[in-house]
Write a protein that holds these residues in place. Sequence first.
Motif, PDB file in Angstrom:
ATOM      1  N   PRO A 145     -14.843 -12.478   3.610  1.00 35.14           N
ATOM      2  CA  PRO A 145     -13.938 -12.028   4.663  1.00 35.14           C
ATOM      3  C   PRO A 145     -14.461 -10.760   5.320  1.00 35.14           C
ATOM      4  O   PRO A 145     -14.881  -9.819   4.654  1.00 35.14           O
ATOM      5  N   GLY A 146     -14.448 -10.743   6.635  1.00 40.17           N
ATOM      6  CA  GLY A 146     -14.926  -9.592   7.386  1.00 40.17           C
ATOM      7  C   GLY A 146     -16.371  -9.690   7.787  1.00 40.17           C
ATOM      8  O   GLY A 146     -16.824  -8.908   8.611  1.00 40.17           O
ATOM      9  N   SER A 147     -17.134 -10.617   7.203  1.00 40.80           N
ATOM     10  CA  SER A 147     -18.533 -10.765   7.590  1.00 40.80           C
ATOM     11  C   SER A 147     -18.623 -11.610   8.856  1.00 40.80           C
ATOM     12  O   SER A 147     -17.836 -12.528   9.047  1.00 40.80           O
TER      13      SER A 147
ATOM     14  N   TRP B 113     -14.753 -17.099  14.159  1.00 43.56           N
ATOM     15  CA  TRP B 113     -14.631 -15.732  14.674  1.00 43.56           C
ATOM     16  C   TRP B 113     -13.222 -15.188  14.460  1.00 43.56           C
ATOM     17  O   TRP B 113     -13.044 -13.997  14.176  1.00 43.56           O
ATOM     18  N   MET B 114     -12.208 -16.037  14.607  1.00 41.59           N
ATOM     19  CA  MET B 114     -10.841 -15.574  14.362  1.00 41.59           C
ATOM     20  C   MET B 114     -10.673 -15.133  12.912  1.00 41.59           C
ATOM     21  O   MET B 114     -10.012 -14.126  12.625  1.00 41.59           O
ATOM     22  N   ARG B 115     -11.265 -15.874  11.970  1.00 39.81           N
ATOM     23  CA  ARG B 115     -11.194 -15.452  10.571  1.00 39.81           C
ATOM     24  C   ARG B 115     -11.936 -14.129  10.362  1.00 39.81           C
ATOM     25  O   ARG B 115     -11.506 -13.282   9.589  1.00 39.81           O
ATOM     26  N   HIS B 116     -13.054 -13.971  11.071  1.00 35.90           N
ATOM     27  CA  HIS B 116     -13.793 -12.705  10.983  1.00 35.90           C
ATOM     28  C   HIS B 116     -12.950 -11.540  11.495  1.00 35.90           C
ATOM     29  O   HIS B 116     -13.050 -10.413  10.978  1.00 35.90           O
ATOM     30  N   TRP B 117     -12.112 -11.779  12.500  1.00 40.78           N
ATOM     31  CA  TRP B 117     -11.276 -10.727  13.069  1.00 40.78           C
ATOM     32  C   TRP B 117     -10.001 -10.481  12.261  1.00 40.78           C
ATOM     33  O   TRP B 117      -9.176  -9.668  12.673  1.00 40.78           O
ATOM     34  N   GLY B 118      -9.823 -11.180  11.157  1.00 38.98           N
ATOM     35  CA  GLY B 118      -8.682 -10.906  10.296  1.00 38.98           C
ATOM     36  C   GLY B 118      -7.653 -12.009  10.212  1.00 38.98           C
ATOM     37  O   GLY B 118      -6.732 -11.935   9.392  1.00 38.98           O
ATOM     38  N   TYR B 119      -7.777 -13.059  11.013  1.00 39.68           N
ATOM     39  CA  TYR B 119      -6.853 -14.199  10.942  1.00 39.68           C
ATOM     40  C   TYR B 119      -7.446 -15.196   9.932  1.00 39.68           C
ATOM     41  O   TYR B 119      -8.014 -16.226  10.311  1.00 39.68           O
ATOM     42  N   LEU B 120      -7.298 -14.891   8.654  1.00 43.77           N
ATOM     43  CA  LEU B 120      -8.039 -15.592   7.604  1.00 43.77           C
ATOM     44  C   LEU B 120      -7.643 -17.045   7.441  1.00 43.77           C
ATOM     45  O   LEU B 120      -8.403 -17.833   6.877  1.00 43.77           O
ATOM     46  N   ASP B 121      -6.460 -17.434   7.919  1.00 41.65           N
ATOM     47  CA  ASP B 121      -6.032 -18.826   7.773  1.00 41.65           C
ATOM     48  C   ASP B 121      -6.257 -19.634   9.049  1.00 41.65           C
ATOM     49  O   ASP B 121      -5.701 -20.726   9.196  1.00 41.65           O
ATOM     50  N   ALA B 122      -7.070 -19.111   9.980  1.00 47.01           N
ATOM     51  CA  ALA B 122      -7.332 -19.823  11.236  1.00 47.01           C
ATOM     52  C   ALA B 122      -8.102 -21.113  10.964  1.00 47.01           C
ATOM     53  O   ALA B 122      -9.119 -21.103  10.267  1.00 47.01           O
ATOM     54  N   VAL B 123      -7.611 -22.224  11.495  1.00 46.77           N
ATOM     55  CA  VAL B 123      -8.215 -23.536  11.269  1.00 46.77           C
ATOM     56  C   VAL B 123      -8.274 -24.289  12.590  1.00 46.77           C
ATOM     57  O   VAL B 123      -7.302 -24.307  13.345  1.00 46.77           O
ATOM     58  N   ALA B 124      -9.417 -24.902  12.872  1.00 48.85           N
ATOM     59  CA  ALA B 124      -9.563 -25.765  14.046  1.00 48.85           C
ATOM     60  C   ALA B 124      -9.327 -27.205  13.628  1.00 48.85           C
ATOM     61  O   ALA B 124      -9.755 -27.628  12.558  1.00 48.85           O
TER      62      ALA B 124
END
Length: 318
Positions: free
Chosen positions: A27-29, A49-60
């Motif tokens: 997370p964060g990388s 990129w959304m997970r990188h920005w802190g939205y760790l549960d972002a799923v496409a």
Amino acid sequence: MPPVRCRRALRYFVAVTSETASRAATPGSPPEERAIRTWQDAEHNAAAWMRHWGYLDAVARPGGSDGGIDVRSTRALGQVKYQAAAVGRPELQRLFGARGRSLDRRLLFFTGSGYTTTAVDYAVENDIALFVYGLNGSMTAVNAPARRIVQDAPVSAGGPREAAAVPVPEGPGASRGNPPEAVRPHPTEPPAGIRKRRHPGTGHVLLAALLAVIALVMPGSESFTPRPDRTVATAILLVIPCVLLLRGLTTKSRRRFWPTGLGLFLLDLPLAWATNARLWQGDASDLLLPTTPAVLCLLSAGLLFRWNARQPEPVATG
């Protein structure tokens, strides 16, 4: 199992597998570099990129009925476009409407091309973060809401990868399966929003200098008989240049200047004629000759001022 259901199940399995592999990163990388060849790649890249920005549960969820949403998180919603045409305001309106009553969710929009001026204006009004991705998976924040998301992201040792976006001229919209071939990441070119722009009052200062030269030279010419004297005539002709100079040094408006500049030039002509006693000699028919063009100049200047005042103020992008 019917063939259609098999294909849907296969697409879902591929999507979940890709997302699971992407989540394995620390997370964060920053997301690993990936080639964007299809709209599915673009959506998975946006989710990473959304997970990188802190939205760790972002799923496409490529291939499903997204209702205007391509990437979902409990705190944000993302829409991804894979097309050559610039994104317009209607696409952002659909994203805004798809959020429904979940007003606490951030809205993010991703494209490989660019955004129209009306789209940027709408995004500013509704706090929609605009991003442009490169074909190598890099990501560029286009407006202030997007830059805030990037700045608030967890900092890693590697640092985020970003590439400048090369805008694509507007044209017929490409379908979702057509790649944005005109888009190429160019690391050495700064984003359009931060390019150096000239001062908005440059036109005012240049016109002021031109009119000031005329005001100083004209009353001393052989064809000019100043009234009541040369000093007063010069002072009258210097009024508009002085106003222009002050306005040029203090203005921050990006409104186009040429209508106002032309109007002031037309306004300066009657002043020059009014201070030239040689034009106002003779009977009524002789006075009609300078009066008619003076009135036409005043009317034209008034129309130019009124028309320019009704034009919308441009919004700076970036």
